[in-house]
Design a protein around this motif. Structure first.
Motif, mmCIF file in Angstrom:
data_model
loop_
_atom_site.group_PDB
_atom_site.id
_atom_site.type_symbol
_atom_site.label_atom_id
_atom_site.label_comp_id
_atom_site.label_asym_id
_atom_site.label_seq_id
_atom_site.Cartn_x
_atom_site.Cartn_y
_atom_site.Cartn_z
ATOM 1 N N MET A 1 -11.344 6.127 23.762
ATOM 2 C CA MET A 1 -11.176 5.201 22.627
ATOM 3 C C MET A 1 -10.671 5.934 21.400
ATOM 4 N N LEU A 2 -9.867 5.201 20.606
ATOM 5 C CA LEU A 2 -9.357 5.796 19.378
ATOM 6 C C LEU A 2 -10.364 5.571 18.262
ATOM 7 N N VAL A 3 -10.391 6.529 17.341
ATOM 8 C CA VAL A 3 -11.218 6.319 16.160
ATOM 9 C C VAL A 3 -10.473 6.831 14.937
ATOM 10 N N ALA A 4 -10.484 6.006 13.886
ATOM 11 C CA ALA A 4 -9.839 6.403 12.621
ATOM 12 C C ALA A 4 -10.937 6.786 11.638
ATOM 13 N N GLY A 5 -11.354 5.864 10.771
ATOM 14 C CA GLY A 5 -12.443 6.182 9.829
ATOM 15 C C GLY A 5 -13.807 6.134 10.495
ATOM 16 N N GLY A 6 -13.911 5.394 11.585
ATOM 17 C CA GLY A 6 -15.176 5.292 12.312
ATOM 18 C C GLY A 6 -16.196 4.348 11.688
ATOM 19 N N THR A 7 -15.823 3.683 10.623
ATOM 20 C CA THR A 7 -16.838 2.850 9.950
ATOM 21 C C THR A 7 -17.207 1.626 10.783
ATOM 22 N N ASP A 8 -16.303 1.201 11.609
ATOM 23 C CA ASP A 8 -16.636 0.090 12.503
ATOM 24 C C ASP A 8 -17.204 0.640 13.818
ATOM 25 N N LEU A 9 -16.544 1.672 14.312
ATOM 26 C CA LEU A 9 -16.873 2.145 15.651
ATOM 27 C C LEU A 9 -18.218 2.893 15.727
ATOM 28 N N TYR A 10 -18.470 3.791 14.802
ATOM 29 C CA TYR A 10 -19.664 4.636 14.944
ATOM 30 C C TYR A 10 -20.979 3.840 14.957
ATOM 31 N N GLY A 83 -12.974 4.035 5.584
ATOM 32 C CA GLY A 83 -12.343 3.053 6.473
ATOM 33 C C GLY A 83 -10.846 2.979 6.191
ATOM 34 N N THR A 84 -10.072 2.764 7.252
ATOM 35 C CA THR A 84 -8.612 2.774 7.119
ATOM 36 C C THR A 84 -8.032 1.372 7.257
ATOM 37 N N ILE A 85 -6.786 1.227 6.803
ATOM 38 C CA ILE A 85 -6.153 -0.091 6.911
ATOM 39 C C ILE A 85 -5.815 -0.403 8.370
ATOM 40 N N GLY A 87 -7.588 0.674 11.018
ATOM 41 C CA GLY A 87 -8.873 0.299 11.617
ATOM 42 C C GLY A 87 -9.268 -1.111 11.217
ATOM 43 N N ASN A 88 -8.908 -1.481 10.000
ATOM 44 C CA ASN A 88 -9.270 -2.821 9.548
ATOM 45 C C ASN A 88 -8.525 -3.891 10.339
ATOM 46 N N LEU A 89 -7.260 -3.630 10.692
ATOM 47 C CA LEU A 89 -6.525 -4.617 11.489
ATOM 48 C C LEU A 89 -7.068 -4.680 12.919
ATOM 49 N N SER A 134 -11.522 -9.352 10.028
ATOM 50 C CA SER A 134 -10.735 -8.448 9.183
ATOM 51 C C SER A 134 -10.397 -9.140 7.867
ATOM 52 N N ASP A 135 -10.620 -8.432 6.781
ATOM 53 C CA ASP A 135 -10.259 -8.986 5.477
ATOM 54 C C ASP A 135 -8.770 -8.858 5.181
ATOM 55 N N THR A 136 -8.138 -7.835 5.747
ATOM 56 C CA THR A 136 -6.741 -7.617 5.352
ATOM 57 C C THR A 136 -5.742 -8.336 6.261
HETATM 58 C C1 LIG Z 1 -21.849 -2.406 6.814
HETATM 59 C C2 LIG Z 1 -20.420 -2.671 7.164
HETATM 60 C C3 LIG Z 1 -19.726 -3.629 6.445
HETATM 61 C C4 LIG Z 1 -18.399 -3.914 6.726
HETATM 62 N N1 LIG Z 1 -17.764 -4.881 6.001
HETATM 63 C C5 LIG Z 1 -16.464 -5.193 6.294
HETATM 64 C C6 LIG Z 1 -15.795 -6.208 5.556
HETATM 65 O O1 LIG Z 1 -16.340 -6.769 4.615
HETATM 66 N N2 LIG Z 1 -14.525 -6.547 5.927
HETATM 67 C C7 LIG Z 1 -13.886 -5.920 6.946
HETATM 68 O O2 LIG Z 1 -12.756 -6.277 7.211
HETATM 69 N N3 LIG Z 1 -14.497 -4.932 7.642
HETATM 70 C C8 LIG Z 1 -15.766 -4.548 7.333
HETATM 71 N N4 LIG Z 1 -16.387 -3.542 8.042
HETATM 72 C C9 LIG Z 1 -15.698 -2.922 9.194
HETATM 73 C C10 LIG Z 1 -14.927 -1.652 8.893
HETATM 74 O O3 LIG Z 1 -15.605 -0.843 7.976
HETATM 75 C C11 LIG Z 1 -13.552 -1.915 8.339
HETATM 76 O O4 LIG Z 1 -12.955 -2.949 9.057
HETATM 77 C C12 LIG Z 1 -12.665 -0.678 8.365
HETATM 78 O O5 LIG Z 1 -11.427 -0.977 7.795
HETATM 79 C C13 LIG Z 1 -12.438 -0.134 9.744
HETATM 80 O O6 LIG Z 1 -11.584 0.992 9.632
HETATM 81 P P1 LIG Z 1 -11.954 2.372 10.326
HETATM 82 O O7 LIG Z 1 -10.815 3.282 10.052
HETATM 83 O O8 LIG Z 1 -13.263 2.875 9.890
HETATM 84 O O9 LIG Z 1 -11.998 1.916 11.836
HETATM 85 P P2 LIG Z 1 -12.670 2.629 13.097
HETATM 86 O O10 LIG Z 1 -14.130 2.360 13.104
HETATM 87 O O11 LIG Z 1 -12.236 4.027 13.207
HETATM 88 O O12 LIG Z 1 -12.001 1.795 14.235
HETATM 89 C C14 LIG Z 1 -12.191 0.416 14.425
HETATM 90 C C15 LIG Z 1 -11.485 -0.027 15.689
HETATM 91 O O13 LIG Z 1 -10.096 0.066 15.554
HETATM 92 C C16 LIG Z 1 -9.531 0.975 16.472
HETATM 93 N N5 LIG Z 1 -8.526 1.717 15.711
HETATM 94 C C17 LIG Z 1 -8.718 2.293 14.504
HETATM 95 N N6 LIG Z 1 -7.557 2.818 14.058
HETATM 96 C C18 LIG Z 1 -6.638 2.581 14.994
HETATM 97 C C19 LIG Z 1 -5.250 2.867 15.111
HETATM 98 N N7 LIG Z 1 -4.585 3.498 14.138
HETATM 99 N N8 LIG Z 1 -4.603 2.466 16.215
HETATM 100 C C20 LIG Z 1 -5.257 1.792 17.194
HETATM 101 N N9 LIG Z 1 -6.555 1.478 17.130
HETATM 102 C C21 LIG Z 1 -7.234 1.868 16.050
HETATM 103 C C22 LIG Z 1 -10.668 1.800 16.977
HETATM 104 O O14 LIG Z 1 -10.448 2.229 18.289
HETATM 105 C C23 LIG Z 1 -11.813 0.820 16.890
HETATM 106 O O15 LIG Z 1 -11.817 -0.010 18.015
HETATM 107 C C24 LIG Z 1 -17.726 -3.214 7.763
HETATM 108 C C25 LIG Z 1 -18.432 -2.245 8.477
HETATM 109 C C26 LIG Z 1 -19.751 -1.969 8.197
HETATM 110 C C27 LIG Z 1 -20.460 -0.919 8.982
#
Ligand SMILES: Cc1cc2nc3c(=O)[nH]c(=O)nc-3n(C[C@H](O)[C@H](O)[C@H](O)COP(=O)(O)OP(=O)(O)OC[C@H]3O[C@@H](n4cnc5c(N)ncnc54)[C@H](O)[C@@H]3O)c2cc1C
Ligand code: SF4
Lengths: 306, 806
Positions: A1-10, A83-85, A87-89, A134-136
């Motif tokens: 699995m891919l991970v960017a910021g990990g805020t969703d995944l971890y 968190g990354t844009i 990851g948000n999508l 996703s918000d964005t």
């Molecule tokens: C308490 C809490 C509150 C949150 N509130 C919100 C909110 O209000 N609105 C919202 O939209 N989100 C929210 N989130 C979710 C998350 O923090 C965001 O969506 C954030 O933008 C995810 O980005 P990330 O880089 O951390 O993703 P990651 O956790 O790294 O990845 C998320 C998913 O996307 C995949 N992924 C990531 N990057 C890529 C890439 N470049 N290519 C392919 N796949 C990829 C990963 O494999 C994983 O499945 C919340 C999370 C928590 C824990």
């Protein structure tokens, strides 16, 4: 699995919602951290641009304030710093029967999305109704933005809406190992954007409904408008009827109300997120109105306000 | 305590003594402890709300490499519980489980992950029983078996406790009324949500057990460990680690504390258990969900002539403090309002949910919410101003209530004046969607009786003074409320030194004398008084030694103590002189509240040596289209008697407002399919600081005759008026009553819908269930001017044997 910021995944790994053998970290890919272009030519955002950077990037704020606003409304400041844009999508769909610990899910009985074979929200249903959160994504889709995916089979550029599927489990039609490398936002060219988000608290919470709007006017009337909603289905839900309705009209209060009514129709909240789902359904209209009003008042001199 | 000197440190806004350690992250919390060879413990918990345990097979778990011990119910069969009348818990259940989260087995392993994996290999066979998930269901005879044995409860259905009291002539009270009104209310349960999860570490060396725990009461944990582990108390030492918040949630002894202790005994190695956030939701002991019915008679002018309450508490699976909680839903109404005839019927039921217990305000926020709103409605009925209606019924200082509670200092009037003036309540703008609400409340400064019967002091302090300085020893537990700071300030004040010069050793049962713990808002009052006594005794020794050196005889009052000096000598010199004169210097102080309760069984719950008072005005904006409520500002005045440290008092008041707003607007210990609906910090909604409105705090000082320097409590009382003030403000804004907490937007819309249809403009419970409360205990009210306590009061009871009606 891919991970960017990990805020969703971890947090999900900790709750055993995923049990991958391997995690591939993207954070070393420096070139995915850049923002290039401007309002005139359009902007390209690398997938690893953080939400905090997107929310404050001056060219972006100027070009598409609705998108920047949506990025700034995600979760809380510490999570936006990481968190990354991209990851948000790609953020996983949500359901309050699913976003729980392994022990809790085992106790209530596992569901279709992970480890089980029924849906606990809609037990008769053959599918999962987990919510696109996703918000964005809504504003990006409304704008007609595109994403670039790179995988073993090469590179492809698609409209942002293309990878999403109306399925709580297989919510992304992305090929395995395909990396989302960038998001391309079109030139501003008179397009206005706005995003309205509904959540219980002023921070931290995911959207329980969100409305993204992009529209263009000829000075008096709407040339085209696109409305996309978050938190109301398993994918970002477009409201083409509302968009068609708006075309050729002035954005008066009555027109906005009628468009919001049309937009809210396809929204189908279920009892698997915060607050009562009947109330959430009623709020979709309010949110769409708010988003349209905000887009309209970005330049009050031009648009008729009834 | 008499005013004697000009105060030097008491009353000044000094920073907390533990502030630096906490904000720089160097404070050692229980989970920060890492001892050599330490094992990690995880606890297997029931996945079912109600089931009989048929068998537990841990063979496979024991074989996993790294697993050092596995415990099951057989290993810890002795029951415990915080109240002597409710010994209904086991550290590990062996017969049945009563809620999702009930502990069943425990593993100690070299790593937490191994312990966790081992739990999954323990096979437990359950026979499922019908779960009981609501008050209404618990009042019915269960289809299979009650949650607890009848031999224990001695009650029908799933009832736990019933109380029924009538004070004065209720019938006459209602007969004297021009208007009688009845209302029903519901207050949903919610939890404490402390930042720190519960954690405990145990070692067992040379037959001595030591436990560090994140607890509010080292003494009760000490008693429980001795009982369940069958160890003499002198072989058990309990140390309160630096504490990350309790709010009542760490006032019971808990399964994990007993389990790590036993595991340390079995393995001979230190063992730690830190609960996960999910487990904290199950440990709970939070706010009881309470259904309430209240009927009040008033004169045309708004004077209360009689009041009748019925309450029903959803206790969850175990007793906890519940036998007291049920009393608290009925006892403290009379210390804010003068009610000439008063009846109170209460019942607590068992359900298959996480056990409820004390949370900030213990049992009183629910009826306070109901009472304040009920009086608002009566004011509307009579066309009176609600503030004036409440005000004319305020209790007067130095009176005794109909249910025998002795009120001493009382700043209700002054608090009310302060918030009315600051908020501009009377001149408020009347516009749909904007409103202001007013409410008052009272709370105890510590319970007058201990939870287990004994004649010993409630708090004890030892002071040691030698050539190196001053150390104070006290069993009181600093839980963030500032009790360490208060101890230091009191000792510093009396010895004329700076608070930073007082070293503290607190909450260690080997080193510190007993204090009954940080709950019931008792520590400043009781440990403060004990410290005052110890410090005054020490001061006397220093003064005597100095006097001798200075050749002063007779009246020693000319020897001034203060600013680091005793008479002609520096404080250090005085310590040396006194040590040389008397040998090793130590002094002790203790505090025992006087006997205050009335001449009837059950009179021990409610009396307190002093009551604090609060008044609150809250302004909000409510959107009729969405039902969303935004609190704009809160003005709150609190009669704390004397602010020993105004910064700490303001902190407690603001924290209370914050917690009250969370309860009023969103917090909900909700259940679905027999399980806690959202045992997670993200899904269980509690306000963030961006949701927090501006709070204007006013400290009112009434200098209580019994409190240390006149101080009373501040930790719980200010939460109480916030919730009803919000609902009153909502009525002011939209003309609707939400007779239920929390006030969600959906409920607001429902009430507005009812209003638009011409139905009563409210949302809330439709009725109150039929409950057999048994025969009432009838009690003749006291003379309201009778202030006697202790021996004097008891002598009066003996004389008036015949007056007792029960
Ligand atoms: C308490 C809490 C509150 C949150 N509130 C919100 C909110 O209000 N609105 C919202 O939209 N989100 C929210 N989130 C979710 C998350 O923090 C965001 O969506 C954030 O933008 C995810 O980005 P990330 O880089 O951390 O993703 P990651 O956790 O790294 O990845 C998320 C998913 O996307 C995949 N992924 C990531 N990057 C890529 C890439 N470049 N290519 C392919 N796949 C990829 C990963 O494999 C994983 O499945 C919340 C999370 C928590 C824990
Ligand atoms: S919608 Fe149904 S299947 Fe999907 S996560 Fe929720 S309960 Fe599971």
């Amino acid at each position: 699995m891919l991970v960017a910021g990990g805020t969703d995944l971890y947090p999900k790994l900790k709750r055993r919602q995923f049990d991958p053998d391997t995690l591939i970290g993207l954070s070393g890919l420096e070139e995915l951290r850049r923002v290039t272009g401007d309002a005139r030519s359009g902007l390209r955002l690398g997938a690893l641009v953080t939400l905090a950077e997107a929310a404050e990037h001056s060219a972006l704020v100027q070009a598409h304030p609705g998108y920047a606003e949506a990025a700034g409304l995600v979760s809380s400041p510490p999570l936006r710093n990481v968190g990354t844009i991209g990851g948000n999508l790609c953020v996983d769909t949500r359901c309050n029967y699913y976003d729980m610990t392994y022990e809790w899910r085992e106790s209530v009985g596992f569901c279709l999305k992970k480890d089980g074979d029924i849906c606990l929200v809609a037990p008769g249903s053959p599918r999962c109704w987990a919510i696109s959160s996703s918000d964005t994504a809504p504003v990006a889709i409304a704008l007609g933005a595109t994403v670039t995916l790179v995988g073993p089979e090469g590179e492809r550029e698609l409209p942002v809406s293309a990878p999403y599927r109306d399925d709580g489990i297989e919510y992304l039609a992305k090929r395995p190992f395909e990396v989302l490398v960038s998001l391309r936002l079109p030139p501003t060219d008179g397009v206005r954007t706005a995003y309205a988000k509904l959540r219980r608290r002023g921070s931290i919470d995911f959207p329980i409904a969100g409305a993204g709007v992009a529209l263009k006017t000829d000075g008096h009337c709407v040339e085209w408008a696109r409305l996309v909603m978050s938190g109301v289905g398993s994918h970002p839900v477009e409201a083409p009827a509302a968009g068609e309705f708006l075309a050729g009209k002035q954005l008066t209060a009555e027109v906005i109300a009628a468009a919001a009514e049309l937009a809210a129709k396809p929204a189908k909240p279920l009892d698997n997120a915060d607050l009562n789902h009947f109330w959430r359904k009623r709020m979709v209209r309010v949110l769409v109105e708010q988003a349209l009003e905000r887009a309209a008042t970005q330049d009050q001199g031009v648009l008729g306000r009834g | 305590m008499a005013e004697r000197q000009e105060l030097k440190v008491v009353g000044r806004p000094l920073p907390r003594v533990d502030a630096a350690a906490k904000v720089t992250g160097v404070a050692v919390y229980a989970d920060d402890l890492h001892l050599p060879r330490m094992l990690h413990c995880r606890i297997l918990r029931s996945p079912h709300p109600h089931a009989r345990i048929v068998s537990v097979d841990a063979t496979a778990a024991r074989r996993i490499p790294g697993v050092k011990a596995v415990l099951t119910g057989q290993d810890l069969p002795i029951r415990f519980g915080i109240l002597p009348v409710s010994q209904d818990e086991r550290a590990l259940e062996s017969e049945k489980v009563r809620y999702v989260g009930d502990p069943v087995a425990a593993v100690a392993a070299v790593e937490e992950e191994i312990a966790e994996a081992a739990l999954r290999s323990i096979r437990v066979e359950y026979e499922l029983l019908q779960p009981v998930m609501s008050i209404e269901e618990a009042l019915q005879e269960p289809p299979d078996e009650p949650i607890h044995d009848r031999a224990y409860t001695r009650q029908p259905a799933n009832l736990h406790r019933r109380v029924n009291y009538e004070f004065g002539d209720l019938e006459a009270g209602f007969a004297a009324a021009d208007h009688v009104r009845e209302d029903v209310f519901f207050f949903q349960g919610n939890t404490h949500l402390p930042m720190e999860q519960h954690s405990a570490v145990a070692t067992y060396v040379d037959g001595r057990l030591t436990l560090w725990s994140s607890t509010q009461v080292v003494h009760y944990v000490h008693r429980t460990l001795a009982k369940v582990l069958e160890l003499p108390m002198n072989r058990v030492r309990v140390i309160g680690a630096v504490h990350g918040g309790g709010f009542g949630g760490k006032t019971d002894p808990f399964s994990h504390e007993i389990v790590v202790a036993r595991l340390a005994m079995v393995t001979g190695r230190p063992v730690k258990c830190t609960l996960t956030r999910e487990e904290v939701f199950y440990a709970h002991r939070g706010r009881h969900p309470v259904m309430m019915w209240v009927r009040t008679g008033v004169t045309r002018g708004g004077r209360i002539t009689g009041q009748h309450w019925r309450t029903a508490l959803d206790g969850g699976a175990y007793g906890s403090y519940g036998a007291a909680s049920v009393f608290y839903t009925g006892t403290l109404q009379t210390v804010t309002y003068d009610i000439p005839a008063y009846k109170f019927e209460g019942v607590r039921v068992f359900t298959n949910k996480a056990p409820c217990g004390p949370k900030r305000g213990h049992g009183t926020p629910q009826p306070r919410f109901a009472l304040e709103l009920h009086l608002e409605k009566i004011a509307v009925d009579l066309g009176l101003d609600p503030v004036e209606l409440k005000r004319q019924n305020f209790v007067k200082p130095f009176t005794r209530s109909v249910n025998w509670l002795r009120v001493t200092s009382c700043g209700l009037e002054e608090c009310t004046e302060k918030v009315l003036a600051a908020s501009g309540y009377r001149r408020r703008e009347r516009r749909p969607g904007r409103g202001m609400g007013f409410a008052v409340s009272a709370y105890m400064s510590g319970a007058g009786t201990a939870i287990y019967w004994n004649d010993m002091p409630h708090s004890e302090v030892n002071l040691k003074v030698d050539r190196t300085g001053v150390t104070a020893f006290c069993g009181a537990m600093e839980i963030g409320q500032g009790s360490d700071s208060v101890l230091a300030l009191v000792v510093a004040e009396e010895l004329g030194i700076g608070p930073g010069e007082v070293r503290l050793t607190t909450a260690d049962t080997d080193l510190t004398p007993v204090d009954l713990g940080s709950y019931s808002s008792r520590v400043t009052f009781m440990a403060g008084n004990a410290a005052l006594e110890a410090a005054r005794r020490m001061r006397l020794l220093l003064v005597e030694a100095v006097a001798e050196k200075m050749g002063v005889r007779g009246d020693l009052s000319e020897i001034e103590v203060g600013d680091g000096r005793v008479g002609d000598f520096s404080f250090e010199e005085a310590c040396e002189l006194a040590t040389a004169r008397f040998g090793a210097l130590s002094s002790t102080g203790s505090y025992t509240p006087p006997r205050m309760g009335g001449p009837f069984k059950g009179s021990g719950v409610g009396p307190s040596p002093a009551y604090s008072y609060s008044a609150c005005v809250l302004a909000l904006e409510a959107d009729a289209r969405t039902g969303l409520v935004r609190v704009e500002r809160v003005w709150i005045a609190h009669d704390v008697g004397r602010a020993i440290n105004p910064l700490l008092v303001a902190g407690q008041v603001e924290g209370s407002v914050y917690m009250g707003l969370g309860e009023a607007l969103m917090e909900e210990q909700a259940y679905r399919k027999g399980r806690h609906k959202w045992p997670s910090m993200l899904e269980y909604k509690s306000p963030t600081f961006v949701d927090m409105p501006e709070v204007e705090t006013f400290i009112v000082e009434t200098i209580d005759p019994e409190g240390p320097y006149g101080a009373k409590e501040a930790g719980q009382g200010p939460l109480l008026p916030v919730i009803p003030a919000l609902n009153a403000a909502l009525h002011d804004a939209l003309g609707i009553w939400i007779d239920e907490v929390p006030v969600t937007p959906e409920k607001v819309l429902r009430a507005l819908e009812a209003k638009s249809k011409g139905q009563p403009p409210r949302h809330g419970p439709k009725g109150f269930p039929a409950v057999d409360y048994g025969a009432p205990i009838r009690v003749e009210p006291p003379d309201p001017r009778d202030m006697r306590v202790g021996e004097e009061l008891e002598a009066a009871f003996r004389e008036a044997e015949g007056r007792r009606l029960c």
